[in-house]
Design a protein around this motif. Structure first.
Motif, mmCIF file in Angstrom:
data_model
loop_
_atom_site.group_PDB
_atom_site.id
_atom_site.type_symbol
_atom_site.label_atom_id
_atom_site.label_comp_id
_atom_site.label_asym_id
_atom_site.label_seq_id
_atom_site.Cartn_x
_atom_site.Cartn_y
_atom_site.Cartn_z
ATOM 1 N N VAL A 1 -42.868 -17.870 -7.326
ATOM 2 C CA VAL A 1 -43.724 -16.705 -7.061
ATOM 3 C C VAL A 1 -43.357 -16.090 -5.719
ATOM 4 C CG1 VAL A 1 -46.096 -15.972 -6.567
ATOM 5 C CG2 VAL A 1 -45.649 -17.495 -8.510
ATOM 6 N N LEU A 2 -43.231 -16.918 -4.693
ATOM 7 C CA LEU A 2 -42.891 -16.411 -3.364
ATOM 8 C C LEU A 2 -41.487 -15.820 -3.335
ATOM 9 C CD1 LEU A 2 -44.539 -19.258 -1.303
ATOM 10 C CD2 LEU A 2 -45.302 -16.878 -1.429
ATOM 11 N N GLY A 3 -40.571 -16.409 -4.108
ATOM 12 C CA GLY A 3 -39.224 -15.856 -4.212
ATOM 13 C C GLY A 3 -39.232 -14.469 -4.826
ATOM 14 N N ALA A 4 -40.070 -14.280 -5.833
ATOM 15 C CA ALA A 4 -40.203 -12.962 -6.458
ATOM 16 C C ALA A 4 -40.776 -11.955 -5.458
ATOM 17 C CB ALA A 4 -41.075 -13.052 -7.705
ATOM 18 N N PHE A 5 -41.734 -12.396 -4.660
ATOM 19 C CA PHE A 5 -42.264 -11.511 -3.613
ATOM 20 C C PHE A 5 -41.146 -11.138 -2.644
ATOM 21 C CE2 PHE A 5 -47.021 -12.995 -3.666
ATOM 22 C CZ PHE A 5 -47.218 -12.326 -4.860
ATOM 23 N N SER A 6 -40.407 -12.116 -2.164
ATOM 24 C CA SER A 6 -39.326 -11.863 -1.211
ATOM 25 C C SER A 6 -38.290 -10.908 -1.791
ATOM 26 C CB SER A 6 -38.647 -13.171 -0.798
ATOM 27 O OG SER A 6 -39.527 -13.981 -0.068
ATOM 28 N N VAL B 1 -45.162 -7.354 -9.961
ATOM 29 C CA VAL B 1 -44.152 -8.413 -9.962
ATOM 30 C C VAL B 1 -44.692 -9.638 -10.689
ATOM 31 C CG1 VAL B 1 -42.932 -10.064 -8.470
ATOM 32 C CG2 VAL B 1 -42.928 -7.618 -7.908
ATOM 33 N N LEU B 2 -45.915 -10.030 -10.378
ATOM 34 C CA LEU B 2 -46.513 -11.204 -11.014
ATOM 35 C C LEU B 2 -46.677 -11.001 -12.521
ATOM 36 C CD1 LEU B 2 -49.140 -12.000 -8.277
ATOM 37 C CD2 LEU B 2 -47.210 -13.465 -8.925
ATOM 38 N N GLN B 3 -47.129 -9.833 -12.905
ATOM 39 C CA GLN B 3 -47.313 -9.562 -14.329
ATOM 40 C C GLN B 3 -45.976 -9.541 -15.066
ATOM 41 O OE1 GLN B 3 -49.761 -6.032 -14.007
ATOM 42 N NE2 GLN B 3 -51.647 -7.242 -14.086
ATOM 43 N N SER B 4 -44.916 -9.057 -14.411
ATOM 44 C CA SER B 4 -43.595 -9.055 -15.039
ATOM 45 C C SER B 4 -43.061 -10.468 -15.232
ATOM 46 C CB SER B 4 -42.601 -8.227 -14.215
ATOM 47 O OG SER B 4 -42.219 -8.915 -13.042
ATOM 48 N N MET B 5 -43.575 -11.412 -14.437
ATOM 49 C CA MET B 5 -43.193 -12.820 -14.569
ATOM 50 C C MET B 5 -44.045 -13.532 -15.617
ATOM 51 S SD MET B 5 -42.918 -13.827 -10.514
ATOM 52 C CE MET B 5 -42.587 -15.554 -10.858
ATOM 53 N N GLY B 6 -45.043 -12.834 -16.154
ATOM 54 C CA GLY B 6 -45.940 -13.443 -17.125
ATOM 55 C C GLY B 6 -47.059 -14.244 -16.487
ATOM 56 N N SER B 7 -47.272 -14.042 -15.201
ATOM 57 C CA SER B 7 -48.328 -14.770 -14.500
ATOM 58 C C SER B 7 -49.690 -14.135 -14.754
ATOM 59 C CB SER B 7 -48.069 -14.769 -12.987
ATOM 60 O OG SER B 7 -46.895 -15.465 -12.676
ATOM 61 N N ALA B 8 -50.706 -14.977 -14.858
ATOM 62 C CA ALA B 8 -52.083 -14.500 -14.962
ATOM 63 C C ALA B 8 -52.555 -14.212 -13.537
ATOM 64 C CB ALA B 8 -52.961 -15.553 -15.615
ATOM 65 N N SER C 1 -55.369 -13.060 -6.940
ATOM 66 C CA SER C 1 -55.543 -14.447 -7.378
ATOM 67 C C SER C 1 -54.574 -14.697 -8.519
ATOM 68 C CB SER C 1 -56.977 -14.687 -7.861
ATOM 69 O OG SER C 1 -57.887 -14.479 -6.812
ATOM 70 N N VAL C 2 -53.832 -15.793 -8.417
ATOM 71 C CA VAL C 2 -52.821 -16.135 -9.408
ATOM 72 C C VAL C 2 -53.085 -17.538 -9.913
ATOM 73 C CG1 VAL C 2 -50.344 -16.278 -9.875
ATOM 74 C CG2 VAL C 2 -51.166 -14.812 -8.034
ATOM 75 N N PHE C 3 -53.062 -17.728 -11.218
ATOM 76 C CA PHE C 3 -53.180 -19.058 -11.801
ATOM 77 C C PHE C 3 -51.769 -19.607 -11.957
ATOM 78 C CE2 PHE C 3 -56.899 -16.657 -12.987
ATOM 79 C CZ PHE C 3 -57.910 -17.532 -12.625
#
Length: 144
Positions: A20-25, A58-65, A7-9
């Motif tokens: 976010v999807l670009g980072a996944f790709s 990846v999400l945490q490295s982007m600063g995403s919660a 789950s991502v805020f």
């Protein structure tokens, strides 16, 4: 038996989910399914991916919660009453469903304010639009 979701805020702004999807790709992470809900300025996107731990990094490295949780995944036959049977079975067991979503990630429903504009933009980008008849034809006999 359960599956892991993330789950991502996210901010409810054009392009944020794309980043976010670009980072996944860029990290070779494949999305098997997702759910996005808008609560105004922010939203919650839930992802089921092929490498949950890497996606979380990846999400945490982007600063995403973001956080991982376990959810159930039920395979239904594409026939009348199957979803109802799931919900009634859980209700009879006095279990509430907090949220649910489909994992057919290759067919997505998008809610936008300008349907004709969005359709034109997606078609210009080479995307295929699907109507109810197309979807029904695809789903008949579909197996996993």
């Amino acid at each position: 038996m359960s599956i892991t979701q993330i789950s991502v805020f996210v901010e409810s702004k054009p392009g944020h989910m794309g980043r976010v999807l670009g980072a996944f790709s860029a990290n070779g992470i494949n999305v098997h399914g997702f759910s996005a809900s808008d609560t105004g300025e922010y939203g919650i996107v839930r992802f089921v991916v092929d490498d949950t731990d890497r996606a979380l990094e990846v999400l945490q490295s982007m600063g995403s919660a973001a956080r991982k949780t376990e959810v159930l995944c039920v395979k239904l036959d594409d026939s009348v009453g199957q979803l109802q049977k799931v919900m009634e079975t859980l209700a009879e067991a006095k279990l509430n469903v907090a949220y649910c979503y489909s994992l057919a990630s290759t067919y997505i429903a998008l809610s936008v304010r300008d349907l004709p504009g969005a359709e034109a933009a997606l078609q210009a980008a080479g995307m295929n639009m699907v109507d109810n008849a197309d979807l029904a034809n695809f789903m008949v006999g579909e197996t996993m």
